[in-house]
Structure formats: C-alpha cells, structure tokens
Scaffold this motif. Sequence first.
Motif, PDB file in Angstrom:
ATOM      1  N   MET A 166       0.921  -1.417  -0.087  1.00  0.00           N
ATOM      2  CA  MET A 166       0.115   0.050  -0.047  1.00  0.00           C
ATOM      3  C   MET A 166       0.757   1.319  -0.093  1.00  0.00           C
ATOM      4  O   MET A 166       0.604   2.170  -0.585  1.00  0.00           O
ATOM      5  CB  MET A 166      -1.076   0.021   1.150  1.00  0.00           C
ATOM      6  N   TYR A 167       1.906   1.348   0.499  1.00  0.00           N
ATOM      7  CA  TYR A 167       2.720   2.280   0.735  1.00  0.00           C
ATOM      8  C   TYR A 167       3.613   2.525  -0.424  1.00  0.00           C
ATOM      9  O   TYR A 167       3.947   3.599  -0.925  1.00  0.00           O
ATOM     10  CB  TYR A 167       4.010   2.179   1.902  1.00  0.00           C
ATOM     11  N   GLY A 168       3.752   1.418  -1.359  1.00  0.00           N
ATOM     12  CA  GLY A 168       4.628   1.650  -2.463  1.00  0.00           C
ATOM     13  C   GLY A 168       5.918   1.167  -2.368  1.00  0.00           C
ATOM     14  O   GLY A 168       6.543   1.464  -3.424  1.00  0.00           O
ATOM     15  N   GLU A 169       6.420   0.830  -1.414  1.00  0.00           N
ATOM     16  CA  GLU A 169       7.601   0.356  -1.227  1.00  0.00           C
ATOM     17  C   GLU A 169       7.778  -1.196  -1.895  1.00  0.00           C
ATOM     18  O   GLU A 169       8.890  -1.556  -2.288  1.00  0.00           O
ATOM     19  CB  GLU A 169       8.040   0.083   0.212  1.00  0.00           C
ATOM     20  N   VAL A 170       6.687  -1.865  -1.957  1.00  0.00           N
ATOM     21  CA  VAL A 170       6.737  -3.323  -2.363  1.00  0.00           C
ATOM     22  C   VAL A 170       5.571  -3.394  -3.528  1.00  0.00           C
ATOM     23  O   VAL A 170       4.589  -2.641  -3.580  1.00  0.00           O
ATOM     24  CB  VAL A 170       6.255  -4.435  -1.292  1.00  0.00           C
ATOM     25  N   VAL A 171       5.789  -4.050  -4.466  1.00  0.00           N
ATOM     26  CA  VAL A 171       4.926  -4.362  -5.516  1.00  0.00           C
ATOM     27  C   VAL A 171       4.550  -5.766  -5.724  1.00  0.00           C
ATOM     28  O   VAL A 171       5.479  -6.750  -5.487  1.00  0.00           O
ATOM     29  CB  VAL A 171       5.735  -3.738  -6.899  1.00  0.00           C
ATOM     30  N   CYS A 172       3.233  -6.124  -6.199  1.00  0.00           N
ATOM     31  CA  CYS A 172       3.138  -7.480  -6.715  1.00  0.00           C
ATOM     32  C   CYS A 172       3.463  -7.332  -8.035  1.00  0.00           C
ATOM     33  O   CYS A 172       2.826  -6.823  -8.926  1.00  0.00           O
ATOM     34  CB  CYS A 172       1.447  -7.828  -6.498  1.00  0.00           C
ATOM     35  N   VAL A 173       4.266  -8.473  -8.259  1.00  0.00           N
ATOM     36  CA  VAL A 173       5.180  -8.492  -9.806  1.00  0.00           C
ATOM     37  C   VAL A 173       4.267  -9.624 -10.411  1.00  0.00           C
ATOM     38  O   VAL A 173       4.432  -9.600 -11.522  1.00  0.00           O
ATOM     39  CB  VAL A 173       6.441  -8.861  -9.712  1.00  0.00           C
ATOM     40  N   GLU A 174       3.431 -10.473  -9.758  1.00  0.00           N
ATOM     41  CA  GLU A 174       2.772 -11.653 -10.525  1.00  0.00           C
ATOM     42  C   GLU A 174       1.864 -12.298  -9.499  1.00  0.00           C
ATOM     43  O   GLU A 174       1.843 -12.148  -8.307  1.00  0.00           O
ATOM     44  CB  GLU A 174       3.731 -12.524 -11.021  1.00  0.00           C
ATOM     45  N   ARG A 175       0.796 -12.918 -10.111  1.00  0.00           N
ATOM     46  CA  ARG A 175      -0.038 -13.778  -9.213  1.00  0.00           C
ATOM     47  C   ARG A 175       0.501 -15.377  -9.722  1.00  0.00           C
ATOM     48  O   ARG A 175       0.220 -15.423 -10.946  1.00  0.00           O
ATOM     49  CB  ARG A 175      -1.490 -13.694  -9.780  1.00  0.00           C
ATOM     50  N   ARG A 176       0.616 -16.211  -8.761  1.00  0.00           N
ATOM     51  CA  ARG A 176       1.020 -17.391  -9.208  1.00  0.00           C
ATOM     52  C   ARG A 176       0.121 -18.446  -8.250  1.00  0.00           C
ATOM     53  O   ARG A 176       0.277 -18.493  -7.096  1.00  0.00           O
ATOM     54  CB  ARG A 176       2.569 -17.758  -8.953  1.00  0.00           C
ATOM     55  N   GLY A 177      -0.741 -19.416  -9.035  1.00  0.00           N
ATOM     56  CA  GLY A 177      -1.696 -20.090  -8.170  1.00  0.00           C
ATOM     57  C   GLY A 177      -2.737 -19.050  -7.394  1.00  0.00           C
ATOM     58  O   GLY A 177      -2.773 -19.446  -6.070  1.00  0.00           O
ATOM     59  N   TRP A 178      -2.742 -17.781  -7.799  1.00  0.00           N
ATOM     60  CA  TRP A 178      -3.594 -16.911  -6.895  1.00  0.00           C
ATOM     61  C   TRP A 178      -2.705 -16.391  -5.658  1.00  0.00           C
ATOM     62  O   TRP A 178      -3.141 -15.371  -5.262  1.00  0.00           O
ATOM     63  CB  TRP A 178      -4.976 -17.508  -6.659  1.00  0.00           C
ATOM     64  N   LYS A 179      -1.591 -16.593  -5.571  1.00  0.00           N
ATOM     65  CA  LYS A 179      -0.650 -16.049  -4.551  1.00  0.00           C
ATOM     66  C   LYS A 179       0.066 -14.862  -5.259  1.00  0.00           C
ATOM     67  O   LYS A 179       0.518 -14.910  -6.268  1.00  0.00           O
ATOM     68  CB  LYS A 179       0.213 -17.004  -4.009  1.00  0.00           C
ATOM     69  N   ARG A 180       0.005 -13.835  -4.565  1.00  0.00           N
ATOM     70  CA  ARG A 180       0.768 -12.620  -4.888  1.00  0.00           C
ATOM     71  C   ARG A 180       2.223 -13.034  -4.741  1.00  0.00           C
ATOM     72  O   ARG A 180       2.678 -13.525  -3.733  1.00  0.00           O
ATOM     73  CB  ARG A 180       0.513 -11.524  -3.933  1.00  0.00           C
ATOM     74  N   ILE A 181       3.031 -12.405  -5.652  1.00  0.00           N
ATOM     75  CA  ILE A 181       4.535 -12.482  -5.841  1.00  0.00           C
ATOM     76  C   ILE A 181       4.968 -11.158  -5.371  1.00  0.00           C
ATOM     77  O   ILE A 181       4.796 -10.393  -6.365  1.00  0.00           O
ATOM     78  CB  ILE A 181       5.345 -13.169  -6.982  1.00  0.00           C
ATOM     79  N   TYR A 182       5.815 -11.068  -4.364  1.00  0.00           N
ATOM     80  CA  TYR A 182       6.086  -9.630  -3.977  1.00  0.00           C
ATOM     81  C   TYR A 182       7.464  -9.224  -4.257  1.00  0.00           C
ATOM     82  O   TYR A 182       8.426 -10.194  -4.304  1.00  0.00           O
ATOM     83  CB  TYR A 182       5.883  -9.414  -2.635  1.00  0.00           C
ATOM     84  N   ASP A 183       8.007  -7.997  -4.629  1.00  0.00           N
ATOM     85  CA  ASP A 183       9.271  -7.670  -5.000  1.00  0.00           C
ATOM     86  C   ASP A 183       9.589  -6.201  -4.522  1.00  0.00           C
ATOM     87  O   ASP A 183       8.277  -5.594  -4.397  1.00  0.00           O
ATOM     88  CB  ASP A 183       9.647  -7.775  -6.281  1.00  0.00           C
TER      89      ASP A 183
END
Length: 390
Positions: A166-183
């Motif tokens: 939410m702050y913008g320090e982390v991004v969801c870069v993909e959904r894999r098996g509906w799980k968010r992949i964070y970077d």
Amino acid sequence: MTTPRPIADLSADEARRIALRAQGFLGAPDRRSGVRGVLRHLGAIQLDTISVLARSHELVPYARLGAVGRRAVEDAYWQDTHSFEYWSHAACILPIEEWPHFAFRRRAYRNRPHWNHDLPDGVYDQVIKQLRTEGPLTATELGGAKKTNDWWDWSGSKVAVERALMYGEVVCVERRGWKRIYDLAERAVPDDLLHDELDDTECLRRLVGLAGRSLGVGTRADIADYHRLKGEQVDAVIAESGLVPVSVEGWGKPAWADPAALETPPRGRHRTTLLSPFDSLIWERARTERIFGFTHRLEAYVPKQKRVHGYFAMPVLAGGRLVGRVDPAREGRTLVAKQVTLEGPKAVPAVAQALAEAATWVDCTDARVERVGTPELREPLAQELARLLG
C-alpha cells in the motif's frame, strides 16, 4: 460545483453506443495490441478470487478479443513489467505507466492513522530486508500468510508486506496460483516511473481523465467510481481533465464525455459474449441500469436460498444490449449452464452463441442446460447450443 453548459445533447442510445465503444465492445477489436492493449484501453482490470470458467482478469480480455490463450493473458499482464497490482476500483491490474498517478493514494495510506491489523515491531523492516536479499517471494515464503485458518487472521509478515504494498515500497509482480509474488518497487518499477513527485491534483486530474475516456460518457458518480475517488476529488479537477460537459437523454444528472468519443459516431460490429460480473462495463449498478435497463448484482456472497440468478451469474452482451444471464459451471469437459435468464425468445441465439464460444475457450466439448427462467425456452436454447458445438 457549478456545472458548465453542455456542449452536446446525446440521446440515450448514443450514450449507450459511446460507452460500448469506449469499453471495447463496439467496432473491430484491436487484436494487434492484444491483452496489453485492452489493459491500457480500460485503465484498470479488476482481480477477484472467484474462478468458475476462469478468473475475472482472464474473462475481461476474452470478452473483448475472443478466445485468447489463458497463459498468454497472464504473460501479457506480468512479463516485462508491463503492469502492477494496486487498489483502484478494487484490487486491480493497472498499466505500469500509471504508477506515478497513484502517488496520491500511496501518500494517503502512509498517513492513515488506523489499520485493521496491528504491525508487530521490527517485522516491516525484516520483510523489506528479506525481499532485498531473496525476492521476489510469496507471503508464505516470507514467513507464512496466516496465523490460523481464519481468512483474516494474517501473520505479522503478511501484515507487513501488504502494508508495504500500500505504501508503494513493495509491488505485486505476478499472481502465481492466485498467490501474490512480492518484490521491491525499486527493482520492479522502471526508474523513470519510480517516483511520487506528482501532487494530488495532478494525479487526480489524470485519473479522472482516464476514467472518462474508459467510460466514454459518465456522470460524476460514474467517473468517481471507476478508480474509487471521492466526489469532491472529481469536482476539484474535472474542468482541467480534458473531459467536456454533455447532457444525456433520461439520465437526469449532468454528464461528462471524452471529446474524442464525440467526434465520430460509434459504428461497427457488436460483440456477443459472456461478461464477468466484475467487468468494468457493468461495475456500477446504477450506471448499468441507466444505460442498459438491466439490474446486475453479484450473488456469490448472498445466501444460496436467497439467490435469484445464481452464484456467478454472467450477463450476456449481444447487439449492444444485455439480453440475459448465465450461471455457469464445468463438469470435466462439459460446460453446464446451471441457471439461465433470458430477456425473451429473441435472446436464445445470442445466449447460445456466447455459451458455445465460452465452452470452446475453456476446452469443453459439450454443454448442458439445466434451469431456464422461462421453461419453454430451455429446449430451443439446448438445441441451438448443441448445433453450435456440433
């Protein structure tokens, strides 16, 4: 706010066709730009956990382009940092070039005084450190998503990484098996876009203009709802958004239009298709009723005994009208129309066509019609569907 004098008077039918063209349902689809073109055109594609024929973010480009490969849909969203996931109308996939224009919302989250979850001391910094050294990662890989089996009982690491998103320090870069992949955003977002330099007014002006172009024509409430802005936020910037005031027959409220949408009459082939209940064409119930005379309500969260049209009733679009609903399911390679509502006998061929195309898209070779709101139309619909699947 004083509404300026309308520059054009639109009939209800003209407004409906402008809205259909703006949403990609009237005229030849832009197949060359594909799924990414649909995303840019709409500005936001909603995500949702429910998967019946497919998940909503797959159904949205399918409804406009036809039988695009489902793997190709996911690749178009996530490869080459083309998009990011953030809070817009709801949790949405957004074009990466719009990252700077959500700075106003990131700032609002950073200044938010109260949250539903407590954030344990030190966990936020630990999650950022782990992503920096090991990422991209899922919440499970960060230490577990939940403390218990309860849906909302998040672990400390899940609270931290969602807060960072939410702050913008982390991004969801993909959904894999509906799980968010964070970077980390510093890795995932292109350098020229990774900033919060735009003030709130500039962000809102851009999003209001985008919403107006994606809708074609809309009221203040329609435009505000698109990216879930407040009415007063729309009022503050709409005069500088590039949209122009218009009046629409029967709407009863002032409206704003994309000036490019007024330049040429909307013409071309209408798409016949099933719509996700989360499709941006029908996001706002009052707008859907105003434009199509059609009441749309998702009943997935309504107790079963109180449902009228079914768990995941999908409106059927044909000839620029909403002509029915289908609550679908799959049993092996059979598409099941569990419950069908038709606006009349003339809707039978269109609903059958929409079902047959959807069945082929999800690799079904057969179809079965169970309940039809008008019982005498069940057999004609089943026969036409069988003929199309041949």
